[in-house]
Design a protein around this motif. Structure first.
Motif, mmCIF file in Angstrom:
data_model
loop_
_atom_site.group_PDB
_atom_site.id
_atom_site.type_symbol
_atom_site.label_atom_id
_atom_site.label_comp_id
_atom_site.label_asym_id
_atom_site.label_seq_id
_atom_site.Cartn_x
_atom_site.Cartn_y
_atom_site.Cartn_z
ATOM 1 N N VAL A 317 0.559 -1.131 0.082
ATOM 2 C CA VAL A 317 -0.037 0.139 0.100
ATOM 3 C C VAL A 317 1.047 1.193 -0.060
ATOM 4 C CG1 VAL A 317 -1.812 1.439 1.429
ATOM 5 C CG2 VAL A 317 -1.528 -1.070 1.620
ATOM 6 N N ASP A 318 2.400 1.643 0.684
ATOM 7 C CA ASP A 318 2.531 2.368 0.941
ATOM 8 C C ASP A 318 3.435 2.213 -0.372
ATOM 9 O OD1 ASP A 318 4.447 4.536 2.602
ATOM 10 O OD2 ASP A 318 5.465 3.340 1.519
ATOM 11 N N ASN A 319 3.692 1.533 -0.986
ATOM 12 C CA ASN A 319 4.776 1.829 -2.929
ATOM 13 C C ASN A 319 3.088 2.703 -3.696
ATOM 14 O OD1 ASN A 319 6.698 1.025 -1.716
ATOM 15 N ND2 ASN A 319 6.369 -1.767 -2.048
ATOM 16 N N ILE A 320 2.154 1.991 -3.855
ATOM 17 C CA ILE A 320 1.175 2.469 -4.005
ATOM 18 C C ILE A 320 1.095 4.145 -4.065
ATOM 19 C CG2 ILE A 320 -1.347 2.373 -4.737
ATOM 20 C CD1 ILE A 320 -0.995 -1.128 -4.268
ATOM 21 N N LEU A 321 1.083 4.618 -2.581
ATOM 22 C CA LEU A 321 0.907 5.547 -2.569
ATOM 23 C C LEU A 321 2.117 6.554 -2.828
ATOM 24 C CD1 LEU A 321 -1.058 5.537 1.447
ATOM 25 C CD2 LEU A 321 -2.700 5.970 -0.941
ATOM 26 N N LEU A 322 3.144 5.638 -2.736
ATOM 27 C CA LEU A 322 4.215 7.184 -3.189
ATOM 28 C C LEU A 322 4.538 6.949 -4.673
ATOM 29 C CD1 LEU A 322 7.448 7.266 -2.740
ATOM 30 C CD2 LEU A 322 8.036 5.637 -3.157
ATOM 31 N N GLY A 323 3.744 5.695 -5.228
ATOM 32 C CA GLY A 323 3.696 6.291 -6.529
ATOM 33 C C GLY A 323 2.589 7.211 -6.820
ATOM 34 N N LEU A 324 1.897 7.780 -6.519
ATOM 35 C CA LEU A 324 0.694 8.919 -6.677
ATOM 36 C C LEU A 324 1.193 9.908 -6.413
ATOM 37 C CD1 LEU A 324 -1.831 9.722 -6.882
ATOM 38 C CD2 LEU A 324 -2.786 9.164 -4.753
ATOM 39 N N ARG A 325 2.339 10.363 -5.005
ATOM 40 C CA ARG A 325 2.948 11.339 -4.812
ATOM 41 C C ARG A 325 3.953 11.399 -5.341
ATOM 42 N NH1 ARG A 325 2.979 8.995 0.595
ATOM 43 N NH2 ARG A 325 4.795 7.755 0.206
ATOM 44 N N ASN A 326 4.814 10.541 -6.220
ATOM 45 C CA ASN A 326 5.461 10.708 -7.017
ATOM 46 C C ASN A 326 5.153 11.183 -8.729
ATOM 47 O OD1 ASN A 326 8.082 10.824 -6.059
ATOM 48 N ND2 ASN A 326 7.743 8.111 -6.567
ATOM 49 N N SER A 327 3.722 11.095 -8.775
ATOM 50 C CA SER A 327 3.301 11.203 -9.744
ATOM 51 C C SER A 327 2.865 13.073 -9.835
ATOM 52 C CB SER A 327 1.652 10.574 -10.246
ATOM 53 O OG SER A 327 2.082 9.254 -10.557
ATOM 54 N N LEU A 328 2.488 12.997 -8.507
ATOM 55 C CA LEU A 328 1.825 14.684 -8.247
ATOM 56 C C LEU A 328 3.117 15.438 -8.290
ATOM 57 C CD1 LEU A 328 -0.383 13.666 -5.405
ATOM 58 C CD2 LEU A 328 -0.640 15.224 -7.349
ATOM 59 N N ARG A 329 4.629 15.400 -7.927
ATOM 60 C CA ARG A 329 5.770 16.011 -8.025
ATOM 61 C C ARG A 329 5.801 16.107 -9.192
ATOM 62 N NH1 ARG A 329 8.613 12.162 -3.335
ATOM 63 N NH2 ARG A 329 7.352 12.646 -1.579
ATOM 64 N N LYS A 330 5.890 14.888 -10.627
ATOM 65 C CA LYS A 330 6.200 15.081 -11.925
ATOM 66 C C LYS A 330 5.693 16.398 -12.599
ATOM 67 C CE LYS A 330 8.505 10.693 -12.170
ATOM 68 N NZ LYS A 330 8.008 9.091 -12.650
ATOM 69 N N GLY A 331 4.168 16.719 -11.682
ATOM 70 C CA GLY A 331 3.311 17.552 -12.500
ATOM 71 C C GLY A 331 2.776 16.947 -12.925
ATOM 72 N N GLU A 332 2.401 15.625 -13.082
ATOM 73 C CA GLU A 332 1.130 15.404 -14.042
ATOM 74 C C GLU A 332 -0.637 15.211 -13.018
ATOM 75 O OE1 GLU A 332 2.034 10.886 -13.678
ATOM 76 O OE2 GLU A 332 4.188 11.448 -14.604
ATOM 77 N N VAL A 333 -0.827 14.975 -13.699
ATOM 78 C CA VAL A 333 -2.785 15.176 -13.390
ATOM 79 C C VAL A 333 -3.488 13.953 -13.265
ATOM 80 C CG1 VAL A 333 -5.328 15.842 -13.908
ATOM 81 C CG2 VAL A 333 -3.067 17.404 -15.564
ATOM 82 N N ILE A 334 -4.205 14.224 -12.101
ATOM 83 C CA ILE A 334 -4.528 12.741 -11.067
ATOM 84 C C ILE A 334 -5.981 12.294 -11.510
ATOM 85 C CG2 ILE A 334 -4.913 11.206 -9.351
ATOM 86 C CD1 ILE A 334 -1.491 11.707 -10.605
ATOM 87 N N GLY A 335 -6.593 11.920 -12.638
ATOM 88 C CA GLY A 335 -7.774 12.053 -12.865
ATOM 89 C C GLY A 335 -8.126 11.278 -12.480
ATOM 90 N N ASP A 336 -9.518 10.688 -12.583
ATOM 91 C CA ASP A 336 -10.572 9.573 -12.003
ATOM 92 C C ASP A 336 -9.648 8.463 -12.800
ATOM 93 O OD1 ASP A 336 -12.243 11.696 -10.867
ATOM 94 O OD2 ASP A 336 -13.814 11.363 -12.651
#
Length: 352
Positions: A317-336
């Protein structure tokens, strides 16, 4: 070697030889504006050429600075840790919580063990770390007592700044010296009489950059480091250079570093580690956890085998959240679609 032995060596040996034997002496002389003295002479002889007013600024004269210098070398000499300071255990004897209720606990921790400290914010986790750091003897607000190797530590051990019994990694670290990372690590290596300064400095630097997301260079000023970079640097410094047998960590998860690797690094040298944390990944990685409530130790729980098995799922679970955080840091848009993908992976991680 006693301070008296140092005195004989200092007054009879040319300064250049002293500097070769004790690299930290270079910094000492520079800090007392004596970096330019004639190093071919002994220190007493070289001091005869020094303006007395220079030493008066430090409250010293030609005689007292020699004693002061000897005391300095005594505190940092290479065989300083050969004193009978080996730590086989520390024991926490309970005091009282904020309501005056007795803590019915006596916990002994040995080298190689990791103890997590959990509880709500403001419950008293940091206070427990402070009691251990000062080796409390029923003289703090909690009335706890800390034993070293099963006995009450004497006053010299409690208050000896050169003993290096405890290394503290606090939540905030602010550097005040305008040094580069390389200069900072070199200073620490010399102060600990490390034999191969260049190699240890390089390993510390590489280790710190491994722990942190945003890399920095050896020439970066320590005052320019972010909070995470500062914490990574001090973790590497503590793990690779510190002789302290006890390491206290206050909420490492707030540092913006690879906390799992940080704990693995710190635990690799048979040290006693106690860390306050809100992170289940860190809390369950410990051998035991101390539960704090209302300023007191409510219970001590060993980590069960079932919890260790669940730790693997928590890490997924932590790795999944880390992937989401990294996406935000790269400026990616988190869509549905992205959220649904993460939720699906989260769900299936519990079924594997």
């Amino acid at each position: 070697m006693s301070s008296y032995d140092f005195y004989e060596e200092i007054v009879e040996t040319p300064v250049c030889v002293i500097l070769e034997r004790y690299p930290l002496a270079v910094d000492y002389l520079a800090n007392h504006r004596l970096g330019g003295i004639d190093s071919s002479k002994t220190l007493p002889a070289a001091l005869l050429d020094v303006d007395p007013e220079m030493l008066e600024e430090f409250g010293l004269d030609n005689e007292s600075i020699i004693d002061h210098f000897c005391t300095f070398l005594e505190a940092f000499r290479s065989d300083h840790d050969d004193r009978p300071d080996a730590i086989s255990s520390i024991t926490i004897i309970g005091g009282r919580n904020k309501s005056g209720e007795q803590e019915n606990v006596e916990l002994t921790v040995r080298p190689g063990e990791i103890i997590s400290i959990v509880g709500p914010t403001g419950s008293g986790k940091s206070r427990l770390l402070e009691d251990i750091e000062c080796m409390a003897q029923k003289d703090t607000p909690t009335l706890r007592q800390i034993l070293i190797n099963g006995t009450v530590p004497d006053e010299m051990r409690r208050f000896d700044t050169g003993g290096k019994l405890v290394a503290q990694l606090s939540q905030t670290m602010n550097f005040v010296m305008d040094l580069t990372v390389r200069e900072f690590l070199e200073m620490h290596a010399k102060s600990r009489m490390v034999s191969d300064v260049e190699d240890v400095v390089e390993r510390c630097f590489e280790c710190a950059n491994f722990l942190v997301g945003e890399k920095f260079s050896p020439e970066t000023k320590v005052t320019q480091l972010s909070g995470g970079q500062s914490r990574a640097l001090m973790i590497a410094d503590t793990a690779l250079m510190s002789a302290s047998p006890v390491i206290l960590i206050d909420e490492i998860e707030n540092a913006g570093i690879d906390r799992k690797e940080a704990i693995r690094l710190l635990a690799g040298n048979e040290k006693i580690i106690l860390m306050s944390t809100h992170d289940p990944l860190l809390a369950l990685r410990a051998d035991k956890r101390i539960v704090i409530k209302n300023g007191g130790i409510a219970k001590v729980l060993p980590t069960t085998e079932n919890e260790r098995r669940n730790l693997e799922k928590i890490e997924k679970v932590d790795n999944i959240l880390l992937g989401l955080r990294n996406s935000l840091r790269k400026g990616e848009v988190i869509g549905d679609g992205v959220v649904e993908e993460f939720m699906d992976e989260w769900f299936w991680s519990f079924l594997r």
